[in-house]
Design a protein around this motif. Structure first.
Motif, mmCIF file in Angstrom:
data_model
loop_
_atom_site.group_PDB
_atom_site.id
_atom_site.type_symbol
_atom_site.label_atom_id
_atom_site.label_comp_id
_atom_site.label_asym_id
_atom_site.label_seq_id
_atom_site.Cartn_x
_atom_site.Cartn_y
_atom_site.Cartn_z
ATOM 1 N N ALA A 54 36.945 -11.289 19.271
ATOM 2 C CA ALA A 54 38.247 -11.126 18.629
ATOM 3 C C ALA A 54 38.157 -10.208 17.419
ATOM 4 N N THR A 55 37.100 -10.349 16.617
ATOM 5 C CA THR A 55 36.978 -9.552 15.395
ATOM 6 C C THR A 55 36.786 -8.074 15.707
ATOM 7 N N VAL A 56 35.937 -7.767 16.686
ATOM 8 C CA VAL A 56 35.675 -6.366 17.022
ATOM 9 C C VAL A 56 36.940 -5.669 17.502
ATOM 10 N N ILE A 57 37.680 -6.283 18.430
ATOM 11 C CA ILE A 57 38.879 -5.618 18.943
ATOM 12 C C ILE A 57 39.992 -5.603 17.899
ATOM 13 N N PHE A 58 40.017 -6.603 17.008
ATOM 14 C CA PHE A 58 40.997 -6.606 15.915
ATOM 15 C C PHE A 58 40.718 -5.462 14.949
ATOM 16 N N GLN A 59 39.455 -5.258 14.606
ATOM 17 C CA GLN A 59 39.102 -4.166 13.712
ATOM 18 C C GLN A 59 39.368 -2.810 14.341
ATOM 19 N N THR A 60 39.304 -2.745 15.653
ATOM 20 C CA THR A 60 39.600 -1.484 16.337
ATOM 21 C C THR A 60 41.071 -1.128 16.226
ATOM 22 N N VAL A 61 41.959 -2.084 16.512
ATOM 23 C CA VAL A 61 43.399 -1.779 16.475
ATOM 24 C C VAL A 61 43.897 -1.601 15.043
ATOM 25 N N THR A 62 43.224 -2.215 14.063
ATOM 26 C CA THR A 62 43.615 -2.013 12.665
ATOM 27 C C THR A 62 42.889 -0.824 12.047
ATOM 28 N N ASN A 64 39.997 -0.689 10.749
ATOM 29 C CA ASN A 64 39.429 -1.095 9.475
ATOM 30 C C ASN A 64 38.313 -2.114 9.740
ATOM 31 N N LYS A 65 37.106 -1.813 9.271
ATOM 32 C CA LYS A 65 35.950 -2.645 9.576
ATOM 33 C C LYS A 65 35.677 -3.741 8.555
ATOM 34 N N ILE A 66 36.565 -3.905 7.577
ATOM 35 C CA ILE A 66 36.366 -5.001 6.620
ATOM 36 C C ILE A 66 37.462 -6.058 6.742
ATOM 37 N N LEU A 67 38.258 -5.970 7.815
ATOM 38 C CA LEU A 67 39.287 -6.978 8.065
ATOM 39 C C LEU A 67 38.817 -7.945 9.143
ATOM 40 N N THR A 68 39.298 -9.177 9.080
ATOM 41 C CA THR A 68 39.029 -10.164 10.120
ATOM 42 C C THR A 68 40.361 -10.772 10.576
ATOM 43 N N PRO A 69 40.407 -11.370 11.754
ATOM 44 C CA PRO A 69 41.653 -11.976 12.236
ATOM 45 C C PRO A 69 42.198 -13.078 11.334
ATOM 46 N N PRO A 239 37.643 -23.843 10.951
ATOM 47 C CA PRO A 239 37.606 -22.434 10.520
ATOM 48 C C PRO A 239 36.234 -21.975 10.039
ATOM 49 N N ILE A 240 35.828 -20.761 10.471
ATOM 50 C CA ILE A 240 34.644 -20.075 9.924
ATOM 51 C C ILE A 240 35.124 -18.676 9.540
ATOM 52 N N THR A 241 35.488 -18.489 8.299
ATOM 53 C CA THR A 241 36.212 -17.294 7.881
ATOM 54 C C THR A 241 35.417 -16.006 8.036
ATOM 55 N N PHE A 242 34.173 -15.981 7.562
ATOM 56 C CA PHE A 242 33.448 -14.722 7.448
ATOM 57 C C PHE A 242 32.499 -14.430 8.607
ATOM 58 N N LEU A 243 32.438 -15.290 9.611
ATOM 59 C CA LEU A 243 31.498 -15.061 10.707
ATOM 60 C C LEU A 243 31.799 -13.753 11.432
ATOM 61 N N GLY A 244 33.071 -13.536 11.770
ATOM 62 C CA GLY A 244 33.435 -12.330 12.507
ATOM 63 C C GLY A 244 33.107 -11.062 11.744
ATOM 64 N N LEU A 245 33.437 -11.038 10.452
ATOM 65 C CA LEU A 245 33.139 -9.874 9.610
ATOM 66 C C LEU A 245 31.644 -9.589 9.595
ATOM 67 N N LEU A 246 30.850 -10.635 9.477
ATOM 68 C CA LEU A 246 29.396 -10.496 9.387
ATOM 69 C C LEU A 246 28.810 -9.925 10.670
ATOM 70 N N VAL A 247 29.103 -10.575 11.804
ATOM 71 C CA VAL A 247 28.452 -10.174 13.055
ATOM 72 C C VAL A 247 28.979 -8.836 13.569
ATOM 73 N N ALA A 248 30.267 -8.550 13.361
ATOM 74 C CA ALA A 248 30.824 -7.286 13.837
ATOM 75 C C ALA A 248 30.178 -6.103 13.120
#
Length: 315
Positions: A54-62, A64-69, A239-248
């Motif tokens: 979810a984080t990778v495709i969200f960052q693609t459409v936005t 921006n690589k420092i945003l998370t869902p 909720p795990i807020t920063f996991l997506g940002l970290l791994v992406a």
């Protein structure tokens, strides 16, 4: 090392770490411990893959690589739903006692909220950054409402809410896990026909439109998929807020590729490695004195600050 070998290396590392977690100090009661650990590993894989994807495709459409869902306010909405049910109906209500019903109702409300938000925003021809701004506002509102109810709630019932504030892979419901797997696979299969557009959309809105991509059509559907995946993971374990940002971002740097067929599996494998390793540390080093989400959010928060400073230097 080419990207194919990097993916294989990540897969081997994830498999080895998973086997290590399952069989380490299994003890004589392996017939009790083994099924519980396997169930926990399956939950980790589902949640890790859903958040990373979810984080990778969200960052693609936005773009921006420092945003998370989580910027859409879904994590805050999850806590608002749980808090409101306990505040209004009590901790003994069926919506709290029955985990299956709680999962389905929470998932449905989060999806309805996101669908209405997306429909309203795109109907008014707003751009995606306006959508993110609205998401931040709703997230702040939901967080404030949750805090207000938590202050007024009975202290004994607040402990139940407190348990839901932090992600936990302990006592995962098997029925919920099966449903989560089915929903996640359905979302990923639906996304597969949109995969070919993502590499082009990473160039930006104007470039994608010039190259023939129906940008709004693809963006709406990608955002719905993001909502489904994040809702599944949040409703399943919290909720795990920063996991997506970290791994992406680790995946971007590790594979150094623009192709999503490379980035997505790399991010999902890194997410599994991070969660399995984190859960092992929580159980064996901290002996359950802290939660996995605290560790992930601490590391992710530090990494987020690093990314901000790095971007600031590049400007």
């Amino acid at each position: 090392m080419n990207n194919k070998r990097k993916i294989i290396l990540l897969a081997v590392l994830a498999a080895a770490l998973t086997a290590f977690y399952i069989f380490w100090d299994l003890g004589p009661n392996w017939d009790y411990s083994l099924p519980r650990r396997v169930l926990k590993i399956i939950a980790i894989i589902v949640v890790g893959c859903a958040i990373a994807f979810a984080t990778v495709i969200f960052q693609t459409v936005t773009n921006n690589k420092i945003l998370t869902p989580s910027i859409l306010g879904l994590d805050s909405m999850y806590m608002l739903i749980q808090t409101a049910v306990i505040f209004l109906l009590g901790s003994s209500h069926i919506l709290i006692v029955n985990k299956n019903l709680n999962f389905l109702v929470t998932l449905a409300i989060m999806l309805i909220f996101a669908s209405l938000l997306f429909k309203f925003m795109f109907k008014k021809n707003r751009n995606i950054y306006f959508l993110l701004l609205i998401g931040i506002i709703f997230g702040t509102l939901f967080g404030s409402l949750s805090s207000f109810m938590q202050v007024l709630i009975d202290p004994n019932e607040f402990q139940i809410i407190q348990n839901k504030m932090f992600a936990s892979f302990n006592n995962v419901n098997t029925d919920l896990l099966i449903l989560a797997i089915v929903l996640m696979l359905a979302a990923i299969i639906y996304f597969s026909r949109l995969m070919k557009y993502l590499d082009v959309m990473s160039l930006g809105r104007d470039q994608a439109i010039n190259l023939g991509v129906d940008y709004d059509y693809v963006t709406k559907r990608v955002l719905i998929i993001v909502t489904i995946l994040i809702s599944i993971s949040t409703a399943l374990i919290g909720p795990i807020t920063f996991l997506g940002l970290l791994v992406a971002n680790v995946a971007y740097q590790f594979v150094n590729s623009y192709q999503h067929k490379i980035i997505l599996p790399a991010a999902m494998l890194i997410s599994v490695i991070a969660l399995v390793g984190g859960q092992f540390i929580v159980e064996r080093i901290f002996t359950f004195s802290t939660t996995l989400s605290v560790i992930i959010n601490f590391i992710g928060g530090v990494y987020f600050i690093y990314l901000l400073l790095k971007e600031n230097k590049s400007w």
